[in-house]
Design a protein around this motif. Sequence first.
Motif, PDB file in Angstrom:
ATOM      1  N   ALA A 165      36.733   0.650  -7.346  1.00 49.45           N
ATOM      2  CA  ALA A 165      35.562   1.055  -6.570  1.00 49.45           C
ATOM      3  C   ALA A 165      35.820   0.817  -5.091  1.00 49.45           C
ATOM      4  O   ALA A 165      35.537   1.659  -4.246  1.00 49.45           O
ATOM      5  CB  ALA A 165      34.353   0.260  -7.029  1.00 49.45           C
ATOM      6  N   ALA A 166      36.407  -0.334  -4.790  1.00 53.80           N
ATOM      7  CA  ALA A 166      36.671  -0.662  -3.389  1.00 53.80           C
ATOM      8  C   ALA A 166      37.604   0.375  -2.788  1.00 53.80           C
ATOM      9  O   ALA A 166      37.371   0.883  -1.689  1.00 53.80           O
ATOM     10  CB  ALA A 166      37.298  -2.041  -3.298  1.00 53.80           C
ATOM     11  N   VAL A 215      20.488  -6.498  -2.672  1.00 54.07           N
ATOM     12  CA  VAL A 215      20.098  -5.404  -3.565  1.00 54.07           C
ATOM     13  C   VAL A 215      21.305  -4.529  -3.913  1.00 54.07           C
ATOM     14  O   VAL A 215      21.426  -4.041  -5.040  1.00 54.07           O
ATOM     15  CB  VAL A 215      18.900  -4.564  -3.022  1.00 54.07           C
ATOM     16  CG1 VAL A 215      17.681  -5.425  -2.810  1.00 54.07           C
ATOM     17  CG2 VAL A 215      19.247  -3.804  -1.777  1.00 54.07           C
ATOM     18  N   LEU A 216      22.223  -4.366  -2.958  1.00 53.00           N
ATOM     19  CA  LEU A 216      23.410  -3.549  -3.267  1.00 53.00           C
ATOM     20  C   LEU A 216      24.291  -4.248  -4.300  1.00 53.00           C
ATOM     21  O   LEU A 216      24.847  -3.621  -5.198  1.00 53.00           O
ATOM     22  CB  LEU A 216      24.220  -3.277  -1.993  1.00 53.00           C
ATOM     23  CG  LEU A 216      23.558  -2.346  -0.968  1.00 53.00           C
ATOM     24  CD1 LEU A 216      24.413  -2.251   0.289  1.00 53.00           C
ATOM     25  CD2 LEU A 216      23.307  -0.953  -1.539  1.00 53.00           C
ATOM     26  N   ARG A 217      24.371  -5.563  -4.165  1.00 49.98           N
ATOM     27  CA  ARG A 217      25.190  -6.324  -5.128  1.00 49.98           C
ATOM     28  C   ARG A 217      24.610  -6.149  -6.537  1.00 49.98           C
ATOM     29  O   ARG A 217      25.316  -5.892  -7.490  1.00 49.98           O
ATOM     30  CB  ARG A 217      25.213  -7.798  -4.741  1.00 49.98           C
ATOM     31  CG  ARG A 217      26.244  -8.599  -5.504  1.00 49.98           C
ATOM     32  CD  ARG A 217      26.333 -10.019  -4.973  1.00 49.98           C
ATOM     33  NE  ARG A 217      26.888 -10.099  -3.632  1.00 49.98           N
ATOM     34  CZ  ARG A 217      28.158  -9.857  -3.302  1.00 49.98           C
ATOM     35  NH1 ARG A 217      29.006  -9.529  -4.246  1.00 49.98           N
ATOM     36  NH2 ARG A 217      28.569  -9.942  -2.068  1.00 49.98           N
ATOM     37  N   TYR A 218      23.291  -6.257  -6.623  1.00 50.91           N
ATOM     38  CA  TYR A 218      22.674  -6.105  -7.938  1.00 50.91           C
ATOM     39  C   TYR A 218      22.876  -4.678  -8.456  1.00 50.91           C
ATOM     40  O   TYR A 218      23.244  -4.462  -9.614  1.00 50.91           O
ATOM     41  CB  TYR A 218      21.180  -6.456  -7.895  1.00 50.91           C
ATOM     42  CG  TYR A 218      20.666  -6.604  -9.297  1.00 50.91           C
ATOM     43  CD1 TYR A 218      20.730  -7.825  -9.959  1.00 50.91           C
ATOM     44  CD2 TYR A 218      20.188  -5.499 -10.000  1.00 50.91           C
ATOM     45  CE1 TYR A 218      20.332  -7.946 -11.279  1.00 50.91           C
ATOM     46  CE2 TYR A 218      19.786  -5.611 -11.323  1.00 50.91           C
ATOM     47  CZ  TYR A 218      19.852  -6.841 -11.951  1.00 50.91           C
ATOM     48  OH  TYR A 218      19.468  -6.951 -13.259  1.00 50.91           O
ATOM     49  N   VAL A 245      26.532  -3.217   5.502  1.00 53.93           N
ATOM     50  CA  VAL A 245      27.209  -2.186   4.688  1.00 53.93           C
ATOM     51  C   VAL A 245      28.721  -2.392   4.783  1.00 53.93           C
ATOM     52  O   VAL A 245      29.447  -2.376   3.772  1.00 53.93           O
ATOM     53  CB  VAL A 245      26.823  -0.767   5.160  1.00 53.93           C
ATOM     54  CG1 VAL A 245      27.600   0.289   4.384  1.00 53.93           C
ATOM     55  CG2 VAL A 245      25.318  -0.546   5.001  1.00 53.93           C
ATOM     56  N   GLU A 246      29.199  -2.624   5.994  1.00 56.06           N
ATOM     57  CA  GLU A 246      30.637  -2.833   6.185  1.00 56.06           C
ATOM     58  C   GLU A 246      31.100  -4.051   5.372  1.00 56.06           C
ATOM     59  O   GLU A 246      32.103  -3.999   4.656  1.00 56.06           O
ATOM     60  CB  GLU A 246      30.935  -3.043   7.664  1.00 56.06           C
ATOM     61  CG  GLU A 246      32.381  -3.396   7.906  1.00 56.06           C
ATOM     62  CD  GLU A 246      32.746  -3.481   9.374  1.00 56.06           C
ATOM     63  OE1 GLU A 246      31.866  -3.264  10.223  1.00 56.06           O
ATOM     64  OE2 GLU A 246      33.924  -3.775   9.652  1.00 56.06           O
ATOM     65  N   GLN A 304      33.758  -6.249   0.493  1.00 53.17           N
ATOM     66  CA  GLN A 304      33.639  -7.052  -0.731  1.00 53.17           C
ATOM     67  C   GLN A 304      33.975  -6.235  -1.974  1.00 53.17           C
ATOM     68  O   GLN A 304      33.900  -6.727  -3.084  1.00 53.17           O
ATOM     69  CB  GLN A 304      32.196  -7.538  -0.904  1.00 53.17           C
ATOM     70  CG  GLN A 304      31.689  -8.472   0.160  1.00 53.17           C
ATOM     71  CD  GLN A 304      32.197  -9.867  -0.062  1.00 53.17           C
ATOM     72  OE1 GLN A 304      32.027 -10.398  -1.137  1.00 53.17           O
ATOM     73  NE2 GLN A 304      32.856 -10.413   0.934  1.00 53.17           N
ATOM     74  N   GLY A 305      34.215  -4.944  -1.791  1.00 53.91           N
ATOM     75  CA  GLY A 305      34.615  -4.117  -2.923  1.00 53.91           C
ATOM     76  C   GLY A 305      33.480  -3.329  -3.549  1.00 53.91           C
ATOM     77  O   GLY A 305      33.649  -2.749  -4.612  1.00 53.91           O
TER      78      GLY A 305
END
Length: 438
Positions: free
Chosen positions: A20-21, A339-342, A376-377, A382-383
């Motif tokens: 994904a990264a 929220v993006l991590r989740y 975002v960056e 973080q992948g």
Amino acid sequence: MKTIHQKANDRAATGNSAPAAFASLAAELRGDFLWGVATSAFQLEGSSHADWSSWEEILNTKPEVTNHYELYREDLALLKKLGVNAYRFSIEWSRIQPRENIWDEKAVEHYQEIIDILRRDGIEPMVTLHHFTHPLWFSRKYPWHEDGSVEKFLAYVEKALSILSGVRYWITFNEPYVLVLAGYFEGCTPPGIKSVPLGIRALTNILKAHGAAYDMIHARYPDARVSVAHNMAALAPWKKWNPLDRLLARIAKYFYNHSLLDAFLTGRLRLNLPFHKEQEIAVPIQGKLDFLGVNYYTRIHMRFNPLKKKGVEMRHLDIDGHGLTDMGWEIHPRGLEKVLRYASRLGVPLIITENGIATRDSQEKIRFMKKHIDVVEHCLRQGMDIRGYFYWSLIDNYEWLQGLDARFGLYKVDFDTLKRTPTNAAAYYSYLIKNRRF
Ligand code: IFM
């Protein structure tokens, strides 16, 4: 093709987010990371056939708009000036189907012209089919809690698909939970019903409609990328030491942010709402998501207060000193990472389909944008698989319950003369895009 459920399992099994990264960083390097702005039809154009128009009369506010339906060419030229490579906008159902048995194909052609202009200018269109408003006849006869609603919505989708071409990115519904919370739980927006059971029935029908629309779009355009735009907020306890505040924050987070994602993974909707008989409802949406659109604005603190309805009090507190916006919302960039991590658990790419600030102060707008894009960056590094960022909004527009006071635009609009003037934030965004920030 693997479903998102299988992909999520694979990822969990290998613990590997590297592909994904690579994909998202490669997208950025290739220049196909979507840098865009977002708008919605009713907020720019109004529509006398929309349920919201009669609501505005009830609220006694003026249905003023930016006249974008006439000035669209000038507004689309602003996109080119900004240098964005993507534009999210919605098509207005009540213009396309002003009466139950009347279709206005000219209205669809109008939106097709917008798509053609975008394509000519090398800008990727992202089309939202439903952004809060409905034709008045639909709201009166088939509001979402009624069974006929899904079929009526799908007939509209069919019509739109039969005429529109050149679109790869589709959003079926903007913020389905906001729609149901405001329209059914609170009853402060159309259809103005205060009933949690009817709200849950409405949500179930909306998700059914998403599932069917997803299939219809893919049947016509196999390469399409389809999602909803899910409003996610950072939700925190007011006092960390208070177990009741913590419990409320947990319930709110699960209901508001996570239950939809779980429904996409499992095809089962569980809301875990207190005071409500728990149900698990089958919703035909499992895996029906090619990316997740995330709308992120703020953090909300939850407090147990026995003096409030159902003991719930929600507040925006300026805890970290980033300030509050003109909507009274706390600026909380770190919440975007949470929220993006989740959301990454879904195993599909993420696109930030809305992020923005209501303020008349350009410097504040720039600071907001910078802080959120920094996040975002960081998330990309973080992948996390993030493929785009859309600032809300291109120009100042009509903000639902706040009318014209909430100034989200990169371009300021004088609502008397309709003149558009760039704010410094427009120049900043252009600079950022041109200099390929990541
Ligand atoms: O203006 C709205 C938009 O319609 C949906 N997302 C939030 C925005 C700001 O409130």
